[in-house]
Design a protein around this motif. Sequence first.
Motif, PDB file in Angstrom:
ATOM      1  N   ARG A  44       0.834  -1.204   0.000  1.00  0.00           N
ATOM      2  CA  ARG A  44       0.000   0.000   0.000  1.00  0.00           C
ATOM      3  C   ARG A  44       0.871   1.257   0.000  1.00  0.00           C
ATOM      4  N   SER A  98      -7.137  -2.958  -6.619  1.00  0.00           N
ATOM      5  CA  SER A  98      -8.479  -2.500  -6.978  1.00  0.00           C
ATOM      6  C   SER A  98      -8.869  -1.256  -6.193  1.00  0.00           C
ATOM      7  N   SER A  99      -8.484  -1.215  -4.917  1.00  0.00           N
ATOM      8  CA  SER A  99      -8.826  -0.058  -4.090  1.00  0.00           C
ATOM      9  C   SER A  99      -8.129   1.214  -4.564  1.00  0.00           C
ATOM     10  N   THR A 140     -11.230  -7.548 -11.500  1.00  0.00           N
ATOM     11  CA  THR A 140     -10.612  -6.567 -10.608  1.00  0.00           C
ATOM     12  C   THR A 140      -9.644  -5.655 -11.344  1.00  0.00           C
TER      13      THR A 140
END
Length: 279
Positions: A44, A98-99, A140
Motif C-alpha cells: 500500500r 483495486s482499491s 478486478t
Amino acid sequence: MFRVEEAAPWRAFTSPRVLMYHFFGAPLSGRDPDHLFVTAENFRTNLGSLLDSGWRPVDLDSYLGWWAGDVRLPHKSFLLTIDDAHRSVVDLAAPILSSFGIPSVLFVPSGLIGGAVCWSDDYARERIATADELRRLPTTGMELGVHGFDHTRMVALGPSELRRHTVDARLELERVTGVRARAFAYPYGTHDSVTRRGVAEAGYTVSFAVARERGSFARWRICVDGNDSQTAFRFKLTPTYAAASLLGGRAWRARHLVRDQVEAVRRATIAGTGRPRVR
C-alpha cells in the motif's frame, strides 16, 4: 524468415516503468531468503508513494500503444506486473490494487494452477492460485499472462520443451480460465534468442524479462522485493537506476554496479542519511 525485434535499449529508458512483484504478506515457513514477499502495508505504501509523487498507472493496452507510437502517456507512467500467481495475489494484492484503481498483469505458470511452488525448496509450501480464483481476477483489473508451464528456466530448450512452455502453457491457461493470454514473462527473467523467437511464434504480443531489454519479446522490468526500503523503492524509479539497469542486462560489470547502487541506498537508509532525489 520470422524476425524478432531487437530494439536498442535506450528507447526503453524513456518508456513507462514496468514494476515486477512476486508474493505478498508473509511466507508460510517463516523464511524468505530471496525477499519475494512484500507485506500488505508496504505494498500500500509503494502504491500510495507512486501516486502521490505523480506517477500514473497504465494497463497493458496503453503500454503496448506507447511502444507502437499510437498512445501518448505522461512521462511518469508505470505498468505493474506480478509473477508466479501466488495465492496471496488473490487474498492481498488484487484487493489492494483495486482499491487504488491500478490495473496489472499477473503471469501464471499454467501447469501449476491449484498446486504449489515446485521450483524452489525454500518456497515449496507456497500455494498457487486455483482456476476459480484466477477466473475472477480480470474483473478486478488484473490481466492474466503466461509464466511458462511449470517455471522452468527458459534457456537452451529443445523444440518440444519450448513448445510446452509457450504454446501448450497458453492453451492450458485458456482451457482452465477461459483467458487467451497475450503477454508472457520468462521464469527467472532468463531467455535466449531461440526462446524469444519461440515466444513470438507462439502468438504472444509481448514478453517481459527483468533487466535484459531485447525488444518486444524481452521488455525490461524493475524487480521490487521485500527487502526494499521506501527510499530504495523510490531510487529504482530514477533515471540513474534505469540507465544502470538497462546497461546491466548486457554487461556483468554493470549488473554489479546496479546491485552496489541499490545496496548503498539501503545502507544509507538504515543509517538515516539516504535521500536520493527522485525525478
